[in-house]
Design a protein around this motif. Structure first.
Motif, mmCIF file in Angstrom:
data_model
loop_
_atom_site.group_PDB
_atom_site.id
_atom_site.type_symbol
_atom_site.label_atom_id
_atom_site.label_comp_id
_atom_site.label_asym_id
_atom_site.label_seq_id
_atom_site.Cartn_x
_atom_site.Cartn_y
_atom_site.Cartn_z
ATOM 1 N N PHE A 132 -46.734 15.801 39.503
ATOM 2 C CA PHE A 132 -47.270 17.157 39.414
ATOM 3 C C PHE A 132 -46.677 17.981 38.288
ATOM 4 N N ALA A 133 -45.768 17.406 37.487
ATOM 5 C CA ALA A 133 -45.128 18.185 36.431
ATOM 6 C C ALA A 133 -45.368 17.553 35.070
ATOM 7 N N ASP A 189 -38.219 19.237 25.341
ATOM 8 C CA ASP A 189 -36.953 19.768 25.845
ATOM 9 C C ASP A 189 -37.143 20.874 26.877
ATOM 10 N N LEU A 190 -38.136 21.745 26.679
ATOM 11 C CA LEU A 190 -38.319 22.832 27.631
ATOM 12 C C LEU A 190 -38.815 22.312 28.979
ATOM 13 N N LEU A 191 -39.723 21.354 28.959
ATOM 14 C CA LEU A 191 -40.175 20.757 30.209
ATOM 15 C C LEU A 191 -39.059 19.945 30.856
ATOM 16 N N ASN A 200 -34.893 19.576 35.155
ATOM 17 C CA ASN A 200 -33.489 19.569 35.540
ATOM 18 C C ASN A 200 -33.104 20.831 36.305
ATOM 19 N N TYR A 201 -33.773 21.944 36.012
ATOM 20 C CA TYR A 201 -33.497 23.167 36.755
ATOM 21 C C TYR A 201 -33.922 23.004 38.215
ATOM 22 N N GLY A 202 -35.068 22.383 38.426
ATOM 23 C CA GLY A 202 -35.484 22.114 39.797
ATOM 24 C C GLY A 202 -34.480 21.260 40.528
ATOM 25 N N GLU A 203 -33.914 20.301 39.814
ATOM 26 C CA GLU A 203 -32.908 19.418 40.433
ATOM 27 C C GLU A 203 -31.676 20.197 40.861
ATOM 28 N N GLU A 214 -45.689 27.872 25.647
ATOM 29 C CA GLU A 214 -47.001 27.580 26.222
ATOM 30 C C GLU A 214 -46.965 26.350 27.131
ATOM 31 N N VAL A 215 -46.061 25.391 26.832
ATOM 32 C CA VAL A 215 -46.043 24.163 27.623
ATOM 33 C C VAL A 215 -45.706 24.424 29.080
ATOM 34 N N LEU A 216 -45.098 25.576 29.372
ATOM 35 C CA LEU A 216 -44.743 25.872 30.754
ATOM 36 C C LEU A 216 -45.966 26.043 31.646
ATOM 37 N N ARG A 217 -47.134 26.185 31.036
ATOM 38 C CA ARG A 217 -48.355 26.230 31.841
ATOM 39 C C ARG A 217 -48.478 24.973 32.702
ATOM 40 N N GLY A 218 -47.971 23.874 32.200
ATOM 41 C CA GLY A 218 -48.102 22.617 32.937
ATOM 42 C C GLY A 218 -46.838 22.177 33.636
ATOM 43 N N ALA A 219 -45.858 23.080 33.757
ATOM 44 C CA ALA A 219 -44.601 22.685 34.398
ATOM 45 C C ALA A 219 -44.803 22.294 35.853
#
Length: 608
Positions: free
Chosen positions: A264-265, A270-272, A277-280, A472-477
């Motif tokens: 789902f991610a 690097d940002l993704l 890793n932040y979720g972890e 912008e890539v965070l749209r698909g995080a």
């Protein structure tokens, strides 16, 4: 400053001795012969390995003083034997002697880091082999439950608390100081005991080598972090975490174009990677208490009370990029690879006709994926192959949103409902909001300052002001997935994009380099060996022991295990059993190969 935050700024520093060796009557390093390290590429140096084993990411399990002083309910130090009883691995180079691989300190707190769950050790013929980045064979549930019991016993037993207080405070502590310490321990214990007593499944424990990571992250964020009460707890948001999966291997993880077992991610830059890793770290005891901040662009301050070490998270990602797939360790002797046989296996692996539904390479081969802001990726298709569907029930969980009620991300995420909101959506907004606030452009900060001082109308902020091209890539995080755990039906199928029609109960299909070192198999760890995976589901073991003893012939877990007294009981494919969380069904590829062809394919998988 709240009581919780004071926990990690304790003033009792006299116990933190300048000589680390003096810390540890209570943390005795496990004594074991040095393991044989698998070859994992030239970039994977000893210096990189040691940093990976102890790089802080912002986890704050408890104050180090407490951890050193804490006793098991049997009276032994909780940190005895470097926690090897849970399968954690000794780290002779730890800055705090006795802490195992993946346990680290920052200031006066002890926490966990990536390597605790992603370092593997297997045993063959009396020798131990270390595979960095491999799925850990550790029992996190027993560790978490025993820690809960140890602190509970310390609080309830007067003699135990007196001994604990003397160790933490030093000397003969005053009644006032003991009372203060008890209050601090009780404040720590309330949320920890709340989540562990509700979430950990007692009838069907995860066992070694598995955990329900996504459910525990959802439980922590929605149940412990966003409540409006002083303790931040929303008890009703905590659900039983009964969908265990095996730890994934992390080599090649940064280059996948999708990640997480249900895929789902978005992933691949690097940002993704920072988002992943932040979720972890949220799942392993990071301190995170967002609060309303109307003047901020997002309406919430996600960083003021957030212990995540973003530089440490980036450092871990850069280290993981250096970990190569492990080479088969046995170059000579009875376990050495039969090269001609492996060549035959390679032809089967790449063949479109030699297996039940096409060659392995069709789903698991290396090919270009979706590029992420100029970063090249590997395609990671999502494949519905009849495996256990229970994990998708997590996407149906509903929660109250506490301090995040009404929170939104302009142009990306709609406001959260106060009640009956998707737990995954809450995590999505919290994760994206944190990263936007952390990595946001100076233009966003300038808008926030104007909003605070001049009451600017934030609703009129344009998309270009909200997101730079890099963000912008965070749209698909985080992507919403089909919920409810419906039983897979129809023929096996795969898709590359989330936008493809026909939502499926599908899991990521990764490149299989180093697959020999990652048993048990399938996303839920329900099949002990690659040999068993090549059998029809009805012929796979209904139950098996889990531990580090390894079978080089069948490529996976050995039948006999001595490390843990645990047997994983799996379910068949009848009715609701397919979504039990422990179903051994699906992925019936290679089942019609001859015995000789299966042997050849296994030989190739050893060197892939």
């Amino acid at each position: 400053m709240t009581m919780r935050h004071r926990l990690f700024r304790l003033k009792h520093l006299s116990i933190l001795l300048t000589s680390a060796a003096c810390l540890l009557p209570g943390l005795r390093p496990a004594e074991a012969a040095a393991p044989i390290y698998a070859e994992q590429g030239k970039q994977w140096t000893q210096a990189a390995r040691l940093q990976y084993y102890s790089q802080d990411q912002g986890s704050r399990l408890m104050p180090l003083q407490w951890f050193l002083a804490l006793k098991q309910t049997n009276g032994k130090p909780f940190g005895d034997d470097s926690l090897s009883r849970y399968g954690y691995l000794p780290n002779p180079d730890s800055k705090t002697p006795g802490l195992p691989v993946g346990f680290t300190t920052n200031g006066n707190a002890v926490g966990m880091t990536c390597s605790a769950c992603h370092t593997r050790q297997i045993e063959v013929d009396g020798k131990a082999y270390r595979i960095d980045g491999g799925p850990a064979i550790s029992d996190f549930q027993s560790f978490a439950a025993d820690l809960d019991s140890a602190v509970g016993h310390t609080l309830s037993d007067t003699a135990s608390f007196d001994a604990f207080a003397a160790a933490v405070l030093g000397g003969t502590p005053s009644a006032e100081n003991k009372t203060r310490l008890r209050k601090e321990v009780e404040t720590w214990y309330l949320p920890y005991h709340t989540i562990m007593s509700i979430a950990l499944p007692k009838d069907k424990p995860w066992g070694p080598a598995r955990l329900d990571a996504v459910a525990m992250i959802l439980n922590r964020v929605t149940g412990l972090d966003i409540g409006t009460s002083p303790d931040h707890i929303i008890k009703s948001n905590i659900h039983r975490a009964d969908t265990p999966v095996r730890y994934p291997f992390v080599w090649n993880a940064p280059i996948q174009d999708k990640t997480q077992w249900p895929g789902f991610a978005d992933n691949g830059n690097d940002l993704l990677g920072l988002s992943r890793n932040y979720g972890e770290v949220l799942g392993v005891f990071a301190e995170f208490y967002p609060k309303k901040a109307p003047w901020r662009l997002l309406g919430v301050d996600y960083l003021e009370n957030n212990s995540a070490n973003f530089e440490g998270l980036k450092a871990v990602e850069n280290l993981v990029k250096k970990i190569g797939p492990p080479a088969w360790p046995w170059k000579q002797g009875k376990w050495a690879v039969n090269t001609p046989l492996a060549a035959q296996g390679k032809a089967i692996y790449e063949s479109p006709t030699k297996t039940e539904n096409g060659g392995c390479i069709a789903c698991h081969g290396i090919r270009d994926g979706i590029p992420r802001t100029l970063s090249k990726t590997w395609a990671t298709p999502l494949c519905q192959v009849g495996t256990d569907a229970k994990e998708f029930e997590l996407f149906a969980l509903k929660v109250d949103t506490g301090v995040l009620a009404g929170a939104k991300i302009p142009l990306l995420e709609q406001p959260l409902q106060a009640k009956n909101e998707s737990a995954v959506k809450v995590l999505t907004l919290a994760g994206m909001g944190t990263l936007l606030q952390y990595a946001g452009s100076p233009k966003i900060l300038d808008l926030e300052i104007k909003a605070k001082t001049k009451l600017a109308l934030l609703e009129k902020v344009t998309q270009s002001a909200m997101l730079t091209p890099e963000l912008e890539v965070l749209r698909g995080a985080y992507h919403q997935m089909p919920a409810g755990g419906k039983t897979p039906t129809g023929a096996y199928q795969c898709k590359d994009k989330f936008t493809d029609p026909n939502p499926m109960i599908a899991y990521e299909s990764r490149v299989l380099q180093g697959i020999w070192a990652t048993a048990p198999y399938l996303h839920n760890g329900s099949v002990p060996t690659l040999a068993a995976l090549l059998e029809p589901a009805q012929n796979r073991p209904a139950e098996f022991k889990v531990g580090p003893a390894y079978d080089p012939e069948k490529v996976g877990l050995a039948v006999e295990q001595s490390k843990f007294d645990y047997v994983l009981k799996t379910t068949d494919c009848e009715g609701a059993n397919i979504k039990s969380g422990n179903s051994r069904c699906g992925h019936e590829f290679g089942t019609k190969l001859s015995k000789a062809e299966k042997a050849a394919l296994l030989e190739y998988l050893k060197i892939l």
